[in-house]
Design a protein around this motif. Structure first.
Motif, short mmCIF file in Angstrom:
data_model
loop_
_atom_site.label_atom_id
_atom_site.label_comp_id
_atom_site.label_asym_id
_atom_site.label_seq_id
_atom_site.Cartn_x
_atom_site.Cartn_y
_atom_site.Cartn_z
N ASP A 156 -13.71 7.66 0.51
CA ASP A 156 -12.60 6.61 0.96
C ASP A 156 -11.53 7.20 1.88
O ASP A 156 -10.94 6.92 3.01
CB ASP A 156 -12.06 5.77 -0.06
CG ASP A 156 -12.89 4.68 -0.48
OD1 ASP A 156 -13.80 4.30 0.03
OD2 ASP A 156 -12.35 4.02 -1.67
N ALA A 199 -7.44 -2.82 2.90
CA ALA A 199 -7.84 -1.90 4.07
C ALA A 199 -9.27 -2.52 4.35
O ALA A 199 -9.61 -2.18 5.53
CB ALA A 199 -7.78 -0.47 3.80
N PHE A 200 -10.13 -3.00 3.56
CA PHE A 200 -11.40 -3.19 4.04
C PHE A 200 -11.91 -4.67 3.63
O PHE A 200 -12.99 -5.11 4.15
CB PHE A 200 -12.27 -2.51 2.68
CG PHE A 200 -12.36 -1.02 2.91
CD1 PHE A 200 -13.26 -0.44 3.82
CD2 PHE A 200 -11.29 -0.18 2.13
CE1 PHE A 200 -13.10 0.99 4.04
CE2 PHE A 200 -11.58 1.02 2.27
CZ PHE A 200 -12.38 1.73 3.30
N ASP A 211 -3.39 2.64 6.20
CA ASP A 211 -4.67 3.36 5.79
C ASP A 211 -4.38 4.63 5.56
O ASP A 211 -5.04 5.26 4.44
CB ASP A 211 -5.31 3.36 7.09
CG ASP A 211 -6.21 2.11 7.38
OD1 ASP A 211 -6.20 1.15 6.66
OD2 ASP A 211 -6.36 1.87 8.44
N TYR A 212 -3.41 5.48 6.18
CA TYR A 212 -3.03 6.83 5.68
C TYR A 212 -2.47 6.83 4.26
O TYR A 212 -2.87 7.70 3.64
CB TYR A 212 -1.73 7.38 6.71
CG TYR A 212 -1.20 8.43 6.21
CD1 TYR A 212 -1.68 9.84 6.29
CD2 TYR A 212 0.05 8.23 5.37
CE1 TYR A 212 -0.98 11.16 5.93
CE2 TYR A 212 0.81 9.48 4.80
CZ TYR A 212 0.25 10.86 5.10
OH TYR A 212 0.80 12.02 4.70
N ARG A 230 -9.36 6.41 10.21
CA ARG A 230 -8.55 5.31 10.66
C ARG A 230 -7.00 5.31 10.76
O ARG A 230 -6.42 4.84 11.74
CB ARG A 230 -8.78 4.18 9.73
CG ARG A 230 -10.45 3.57 9.84
CD ARG A 230 -10.76 2.67 8.86
NE ARG A 230 -9.60 1.74 8.51
CZ ARG A 230 -10.06 0.56 7.63
NH1 ARG A 230 -11.01 0.60 6.71
NH2 ARG A 230 -9.04 -0.28 7.28
N ASP A 283 1.00 -1.12 -0.06
CA ASP A 283 0.01 -0.03 0.03
C ASP A 283 0.74 1.35 0.13
O ASP A 283 0.70 2.12 -0.59
CB ASP A 283 -1.10 0.03 1.29
CG ASP A 283 -1.82 -1.17 1.33
OD1 ASP A 283 -2.04 -1.86 0.41
OD2 ASP A 283 -2.18 -1.46 2.54
N LEU A 309 -10.26 6.70 5.78
CA LEU A 309 -9.38 5.98 5.90
C LEU A 309 -8.33 6.88 6.66
O LEU A 309 -7.36 6.33 7.56
CB LEU A 309 -8.53 5.64 4.63
CG LEU A 309 -9.21 4.35 4.00
CD1 LEU A 309 -8.80 4.30 2.45
CD2 LEU A 309 -8.62 3.06 4.69
N ILE A 319 -3.24 4.86 1.91
CA ILE A 319 -4.20 4.64 0.71
C ILE A 319 -5.08 5.79 0.61
O ILE A 319 -5.66 6.15 -0.41
CB ILE A 319 -5.01 3.21 1.20
CG1 ILE A 319 -4.09 1.85 1.40
CG2 ILE A 319 -6.21 3.11 0.23
CD1 ILE A 319 -4.84 0.86 2.04
N ALA A 320 -5.26 6.20 1.83
CA ALA A 320 -5.87 7.60 1.70
C ALA A 320 -5.53 8.70 1.09
O ALA A 320 -6.00 9.50 0.42
CB ALA A 320 -6.36 8.15 3.19
N ARG A 337 -6.92 -0.89 -1.58
CA ARG A 337 -8.18 -0.47 -1.08
C ARG A 337 -8.64 -1.99 -0.29
O ARG A 337 -9.13 -2.27 0.75
CB ARG A 337 -9.18 -0.16 -2.02
CG ARG A 337 -10.44 0.35 -1.21
CD ARG A 337 -11.66 1.03 -1.94
NE ARG A 337 -12.71 1.43 -1.43
CZ ARG A 337 -13.63 0.54 -0.74
NH1 ARG A 337 -13.57 -0.55 -1.03
NH2 ARG A 337 -14.75 1.14 -0.15
#
Length: 727
Positions: free
Chosen positions: A507, A436-437, A492-493, A514, A409, A511, A495-496, A433
């Motif tokens: 998203d 993360a999910f 998560d950061y 999170r 990621d 994220l 991907i955000a 993504r």
């Protein structure tokens, strides 16, 4: 003719350009750095393997049988047992699709104990483009071996002593899946297939994984045969199974044999094509060797240094060399074997991503020095997702369930944020993504852990179900729960950040929220991140970490240093604890989670504290000798840290689009960048002061101790000067 070849071989050994007193960057690469250390596995874990930059198949002298946590070469070994085609990327990983050969005299010697010859390091010459050694295996004279290697092929020259029976030992398979050998004496050709994979218990079964080798000889076979175990079949043309191989005997008086070897993961036909492309029949050994040397020279000449000591020159260019080995090429002229669906595909591919380590500095370094490869490397990760369902954490060559987090990621998002788009961007986003999910299959049935045994499903983010439900991974639900939570939040950061750029605003919002989950495991009473059980109660203080303890992960929040500082009581309180980390010996540079720690002073506005500590870390952990690395190089991460830190900037936070400033080690360095740009780093008064906290970029003074990655990529002059003093 016989005497001439022997003299020529000795001249090649003594005249390897990489070890002469020349001043080209390639001359400073010391292949033996990191090949030994005090601990059995906690040392550099490197080998003097030869190939082209990012080569698919490496060739290396072997002093021991390799396997998981055991490389084929260790500097303190005193016996040589052969020369290997290897795909083992790091000491923690296993090998696959390999083979071994060893020139011998007199009688055939099969077992490692029997064929071991005394290894004298003074008779070795090792460079990135060629290796040479002479040894005596019990006869009246010495055997000389030199080889060079392209990405998928190798070229051996063997000098046999006069008057001795000249033999060549070949090993096709050791155990488990084993291998096969087919001897074709009429055409002076041998075909070897190896199906072994040391990490097979950690990933899916791969029926079609195989290392294929075509060997072509310059001399006819006087005799040949096969062996299985220790039983020799003198008339054998074919053998398969575990512990199998063969041998060749050359005509009396033979003193010079050349062997051209093509390798492939597709089939023998592709190995033959690779050989014809990379080492054509009419090209001499010297020409191939020179061509490979030139490729390494051009790569290493992208950085030039001024004001560096001999020690620094060796350390810098050795580190630079190490960063240009991985990820390795895995495609073969428009096609590749995928270890994720066990099929052949069209396209470009790479493998050997040590992502838990290399997302930190190795991959950001490649953005600067190997931009032409970034699209292919990112595409390869996306292909793995497409063919296997997930981006792997540590492909070798398939899923291995090694380490935690999904740091592909970070690699993909960092490339995207910094402007690299030569891949399917939307599919790449879908791939990260999913991490993360989507929890792995049967997520709550397992506690997971490093090298979780393959059970038909991939680990991905083990413990994600619990993380999504509670905002942290509970220690009674999964192992390494603190480290998982903190690394999930970082990913998560990342991907955000990619979601923001692509316009996936919902998203990105979710994220980024999170990414703050690290706060859920901070214990204000102790000042450490701590494990929590699913009922919210704190667990033991030493529970829940990966490759370390609570100090190892105490300052790990790359994605929100300002928030971490506030959580720990503000800048002064944070710096006191960060000082303790270094001064009390909690910092371990051989362990990657702390690699960014020294740069956290920048977020407290104290570049001077960063600058005072960096020289000591460089001095204590990087030396120009076989035990010169304090920890595993891990496919270039240790080396990339050295390179960035000696140039004066470092990628503290992936996908942030900025570097944290440090202090250059050299008075001047020039880096050739993508698109014809050039960065010059200057350090005025470097040896007259501890700090150079006034930093200018293209003549403009920087207001904070950070600089944008895109500014660096645009080229210019980064200048470090002493702070102005009041008069």
């Amino acid at each position: 003719m016989k005497t001439t070849y022997g003299l020529l071989f000795l001249a090649l050994l003594s005249g390897v350009p990489g070890l002469c007193a020349q001043k080209q960057p390639l001359a400073y690469v010391n292949m033996m750095v990191g090949t030994t250390g005090e601990h059995r596995t906690e040392y550099g874990g490197t080998t003097p393997a030869v190939s082209e930059p990012f080569g698919m198949t490496q060739w290396c002298a072997a002093t021991r049988l390799n396997g998981i946590s055991r490389t084929m070469y260790h500097y303190e070994d005193d016996r040589l047992i052969g020369f290997m085609a290897t795909h083992q990327p790091a000491i923690w990983m296993g090998d696959y699709g390999f083979m071994t050969l060893m020139p011998q005299t007199g009688t055939l010697k099969i077992t490692p104990e029997a064929r071991g010859a005394k290894l004298d390091h003074t008779a070795e010459r090792a460079t990135p483009y060629a290796y040479g050694v002479s040894y005596n295996d019990g006869g009246a004279g010495s055997i000389g071996v030199e080889f060079t290697a392209t990405s998928r092929c190798s070229f051996f020259r063997i000098a046999y002593p006069a008057g001795e029976k000249a033999l060549l030992f070949l090993e096709a398979g050791r155990e488990k899946e084993g291998g096969s050998i087919e001897i074709d004496p009429e055409n002076n050709e041998i075909r070897i297939c190896n199906r072994e994979r040391h990490d097979s218990h950690l990933g899916p079964r791969l029926c079609n994984l195989k290392g294929c080798y075509v060997l072509r000889f310059s001399q006819p076979f006087a005799a040949s045969g096969t062996w299985k175990g220790t039983t020799v079949n003198k008339d054998g043309r074919y053998e398969c199974g575990s512990s199998v191989g063969g041998y060749v005997e050359f005509a009396p008086g033979t003193e010079c044999v050349e062997i051209r070897i093509g390798s492939s993961f597709i089939d023998f036909g592709q190995a033959t094509e690779n050989l014809s492309r990379e080492i054509p029949a009419g090209e001499s050994f010297a020409a191939v060797r020179s061509r490979v040397r030139d490729r390494w020279a051009r790569s290493l000449e992208k950085v030039t240094l001024k004001g560096a000591s001999e020690e620094d020159m060796h350390n810098f260019y050795t580190a630079f060399f190490r960063t240009l080995q991985y990820p390795r090429e895995f495609s073969e002229y428009g096609r590749y074997y995928s270890a994720f669906d066990d099929k052949i595909h069209d396209g470009t591919s790479y493998n050997a991503y040590s992502l838990w380590d290399t997302f930190r500095a190795q991959h950001p370094w490649l953005l600067l020095v190997a931009p032409e490869r970034i699209g292919g490397m990112i595409s390869a990760l996306v292909q793995m997702y497409r063919e296997g369902g997930w981006i792997p954490k540590w492909p070798n060559p398939s899923y291995t369930n090694i380490m935690i987090g999904t740091h592909g990621d970070a690699v993909i998002a960092d490339a995207y944020v910094n402007g690299y788009r030569d891949y399917d961007v939307e599919e790449a986003y879908r791939a990260i993504r999913k991490n993360a999910f989507t929890p792995p299959d049967n997520d709550e049935q397992y506690r997971w852990g490093d090298r979780h045994f393959w059970n038909g499903c991939y680990e991905a983010r083990g413990g994600l179900t619990n993380y999504l439900r509670q905002g942290f991974v509970a220690s009674d639900k999964a192992n390494e729960s603190v480290a998982r939570t903190l690394e999930f939040a970082l990913d998560d950061y990342c991907i955000a950040r990619m979601a923001e750029g692509l316009g996936h605003t919902e998203d990105a919002r979710l994220l980024m929220r999170r990414a703050q989950n690290y706060r859920n495991l901070y214990d204000p009473e102790t000042g450490f991140f701590r494990a929590r059980r699913s009922d919210g109660a704190w667990d033991r203080g030493d529970e829940g970490f990966t490759e370390g303890a609570n100090w190892t992960y105490r300052f790990c929040v790359m994605q929100d240093p300002e928030g971490m500082i506030e959580l720990m009581g503000g800048r002064e309180a944070f710096m006191r604890e960060l000082d303790r980390n270094f001064d009390e010996g909690h910092y371990r540079h051989d362990n990657e989670p702390g690699h960014h720690y020294v740069y956290l002073y920048n977020h407290c506005g104290r570049l001077d504290k960063t600058q005072r500590r960096i020289p000591g870390i460089l001095r204590d952990n990087y030396k120009n000798r076989p035990d010169g690395l304090s920890g595993n190089d891990d496919c270039g991460q240790m080396s990339a840290w050295y390179l960035f830190s000696s140039l004066g900037f470092y990628p503290l936070t992936p996908a942030s689009g900025e570097y944290a400033l440090g202090i250059p080690r050299f008075s001047e360095a020039t880096l050739e960048l993508p698109n014809g740009k050039r960065l010059t780093v200057k350090a005025r008064g470097l040896h007259r002061t501890e700090t150079l906290t006034r930093v200018l970029f293209n003549g403009r003074e920087l207001e904070t101790p950070f600089i944008k990655v895109r500014d660096i990529l645009g080229g210019g002059t980064l200048e470090f000067l002493p702070a102005k003093t009041d008069k």
